[in-house]
Every structure is written in structure tokens, then in C-alpha cells.
Write a protein that holds these residues in place. Sequence first.
Motif, PDB file in Angstrom:
ATOM      1  N   VAL A   5       0.845  -1.190   0.000  1.00 16.80           N
ATOM      2  CA  VAL A   5       0.000   0.000   0.000  1.00 16.80           C
ATOM      3  C   VAL A   5       0.882   1.242   0.000  1.00 16.80           C
ATOM      4  N   SER A   6       0.473   2.232  -0.764  1.00 17.29           N
ATOM      5  CA  SER A   6       1.121   3.540  -0.788  1.00 17.29           C
ATOM      6  C   SER A   6       0.021   4.583  -0.745  1.00 17.29           C
ATOM      7  N   GLY A   7       0.376   5.785  -0.350  1.00 19.32           N
ATOM      8  CA  GLY A   7      -0.628   6.837  -0.350  1.00 19.32           C
ATOM      9  C   GLY A   7      -0.272   7.997   0.542  1.00 19.32           C
ATOM     10  N   MET A   8      -1.252   8.856   0.730  1.00 23.56           N
ATOM     11  CA  MET A   8      -1.065  10.096   1.469  1.00 23.56           C
ATOM     12  C   MET A   8      -2.291  10.388   2.325  1.00 23.56           C
ATOM     13  N   ILE A   9      -2.038  11.009   3.463  1.00 25.24           N
ATOM     14  CA  ILE A   9      -3.115  11.627   4.220  1.00 25.24           C
ATOM     15  C   ILE A   9      -3.180  13.065   3.718  1.00 25.24           C
ATOM     16  N   GLU A  10      -4.403  13.510   3.427  1.00 32.71           N
ATOM     17  CA  GLU A  10      -4.620  14.874   2.962  1.00 32.71           C
ATOM     18  C   GLU A  10      -5.564  15.588   3.925  1.00 32.71           C
ATOM     19  N   CYS A  11      -5.476  16.907   3.950  1.00 30.32           N
ATOM     20  CA  CYS A  11      -6.464  17.683   4.685  1.00 30.32           C
ATOM     21  C   CYS A  11      -6.795  18.950   3.895  1.00 30.32           C
ATOM     22  N   ARG A  12      -7.916  19.511   4.261  1.00 31.15           N
ATOM     23  CA  ARG A  12      -8.440  20.704   3.581  1.00 31.15           C
ATOM     24  C   ARG A  12      -8.702  21.772   4.651  1.00 31.15           C
ATOM     25  N   PRO A  13      -7.625  22.412   5.137  1.00 29.10           N
ATOM     26  CA  PRO A  13      -7.776  23.332   6.265  1.00 29.10           C
ATOM     27  C   PRO A  13      -8.660  24.542   5.979  1.00 29.10           C
ATOM     28  N   LEU A  66      -8.973   7.697  -7.761  1.00 31.17           N
ATOM     29  CA  LEU A  66      -8.277   8.880  -7.265  1.00 31.17           C
ATOM     30  C   LEU A  66      -9.264  10.046  -7.268  1.00 31.17           C
ATOM     31  N   PRO A  67      -9.425  10.752  -6.153  1.00 27.50           N
ATOM     32  CA  PRO A  67     -10.358  11.881  -6.144  1.00 27.50           C
ATOM     33  C   PRO A  67      -9.979  12.923  -7.189  1.00 27.50           C
ATOM     34  N   GLY A  68     -10.960  13.524  -7.815  1.00 27.19           N
ATOM     35  CA  GLY A  68     -10.700  14.550  -8.819  1.00 27.19           C
ATOM     36  C   GLY A  68      -9.993  15.765  -8.252  1.00 27.19           C
ATOM     37  N   ASP A  69     -10.207  16.026  -6.959  1.00 23.99           N
ATOM     38  CA  ASP A  69      -9.591  17.188  -6.321  1.00 23.99           C
ATOM     39  C   ASP A  69      -8.396  16.816  -5.444  1.00 23.99           C
ATOM     40  N   THR A  70      -7.726  15.730  -5.801  1.00 26.52           N
ATOM     41  CA  THR A  70      -6.553  15.268  -5.060  1.00 26.52           C
ATOM     42  C   THR A  70      -5.498  16.371  -4.967  1.00 26.52           C
ATOM     43  N   SER A  71      -4.808  16.418  -3.842  1.00 30.11           N
ATOM     44  CA  SER A  71      -3.744  17.417  -3.658  1.00 30.11           C
ATOM     45  C   SER A  71      -2.637  17.213  -4.684  1.00 30.11           C
ATOM     46  N   ASP A  72      -1.911  18.263  -4.965  1.00 27.58           N
ATOM     47  CA  ASP A  72      -0.804  18.172  -5.919  1.00 27.58           C
ATOM     48  C   ASP A  72       0.225  17.144  -5.463  1.00 27.58           C
ATOM     49  N   GLY A  73       0.517  17.105  -4.164  1.00 26.86           N
ATOM     50  CA  GLY A  73       1.504  16.167  -3.649  1.00 26.86           C
ATOM     51  C   GLY A  73       1.081  14.720  -3.805  1.00 26.86           C
ATOM     52  N   ALA A  74      -0.182  14.411  -3.506  1.00 23.57           N
ATOM     53  CA  ALA A  74      -0.674  13.037  -3.660  1.00 23.57           C
ATOM     54  C   ALA A  74      -0.727  12.653  -5.131  1.00 23.57           C
ATOM     55  N   ARG A  75      -1.151  13.580  -5.974  1.00 24.10           N
ATOM     56  CA  ARG A  75      -1.211  13.290  -7.411  1.00 24.10           C
ATOM     57  C   ARG A  75       0.189  13.027  -7.968  1.00 24.10           C
ATOM     58  N   TYR A  81       4.407   6.517  -8.983  1.00 20.53           N
ATOM     59  CA  TYR A  81       4.247   5.064  -8.875  1.00 20.53           C
ATOM     60  C   TYR A  81       3.776   4.456 -10.195  1.00 20.53           C
ATOM     61  N   GLY A  82       3.540   5.274 -11.194  1.00 22.85           N
ATOM     62  CA  GLY A  82       3.132   4.788 -12.499  1.00 22.85           C
ATOM     63  C   GLY A  82       1.679   5.058 -12.832  1.00 22.85           C
ATOM     64  N   GLY A  83       0.944   5.628 -11.883  1.00 21.58           N
ATOM     65  CA  GLY A  83      -0.458   5.955 -12.134  1.00 21.58           C
ATOM     66  C   GLY A  83      -1.296   4.722 -12.423  1.00 21.58           C
ATOM     67  N   PRO A  84      -2.431   4.897 -13.079  1.00 22.46           N
ATOM     68  CA  PRO A  84      -3.373   3.801 -13.259  1.00 22.46           C
ATOM     69  C   PRO A  84      -2.842   2.610 -14.051  1.00 22.46           C
ATOM     70  N   LYS A  85      -1.807   2.797 -14.838  1.00 15.63           N
ATOM     71  CA  LYS A  85      -1.288   1.655 -15.609  1.00 15.63           C
ATOM     72  C   LYS A  85      -0.438   0.716 -14.764  1.00 15.63           C
TER      73      LYS A  85
END
Length: 150
Positions: A5-13, A66-75, A81-85
Motif C-alpha cells: 500500500v502507498s498513499g497520502m493523508i490529505e487535509c483541507r484546512p 483517485l479523487p478529482g480534487d486530489t492534492s498536488d503532492g498526492a497526485r 508510482y506509475g499511475g493507473p497503468k
Amino acid sequence: MSTNVSGMIECRPGAQLWGEDDQDAVWMTAIDLFLLNTGNAYDALACLFGVRNSFGFRPLAEERGLPGDTSDGARAAFTAYGGPKDVHGTTWITWAELAAADWDETDSSGAHSRRAVAGDTTHWGPVWEVMRTLGGLHGVENVRLVVWFD
């Protein structure tokens, strides 16, 4: 072949301050999961995200993409990591959803609960602590975990 598993915690302050529709209420990268040592215990991945779910858990957040409004860092990390492919099982879940989950729900055998395989006392505990803290600061709907698997 193992699944990681890979990923990020994001927040929307800005959302709690100015409202979710405000131009400054954008998702920001908070922390990379790698730093929190989640491990790749398949029972936890199954109950949380439906990945490698031979256990028969009802996943909390399966294949949302992937959420459409994903943070730049998570995107950027997702793309690195190669994205959806190159990854699979991409999904996300808010702290509000996690906090409201039935942590005593079991797998299909009744032998393993969510709490036992992915609760606060497991490798996922540090993730939940960071999300809990951010949720207290910015609101539970304004904190989410975005993950993908390779």
C-alpha cells in the motif's frame, strides 16, 4: 507476489474556515503513509480497502479511484508510482467515515474484527492518530486517506 500500500493523508484546512466551496479550500498533502509504517498485512488491506480480500470483509472504501480534487503532492506521488497503468485498487476514505465505521464488524468467518486487524493497536494506529489530530483541527470531513497498491 506481494501487495504493498502507498498513499497520502490529505487535509483541507481552508474548508472549515471559509467553507468547502471557497477557492482556498483545497486539499493539501499532510503526510506520506511510508513515514507511518503501515506495513502490508493483507487482512487490514482487505477490511479497509477490499484488496486481497480472501478474508470476506465488507471493505470500508473499495475502488473509489483517485479523487478529482486530489492534492498536488498526492497526485505527484501517484504518478511517480506509475499511475493507473501500474497500480490498482486506488481509493480514498475520510476520517469521518473511519470514525463512524463499525470496528467490531468481523470477516466472513467471524474470527477477525476490523479493530483486531486494522485498529489503533495495529500498524495502522499511527495513521489513525494523525487523521484524528487533523480531524480535530480541521473537521472530520476535511481529512482523508488516499491509497493505491502495487
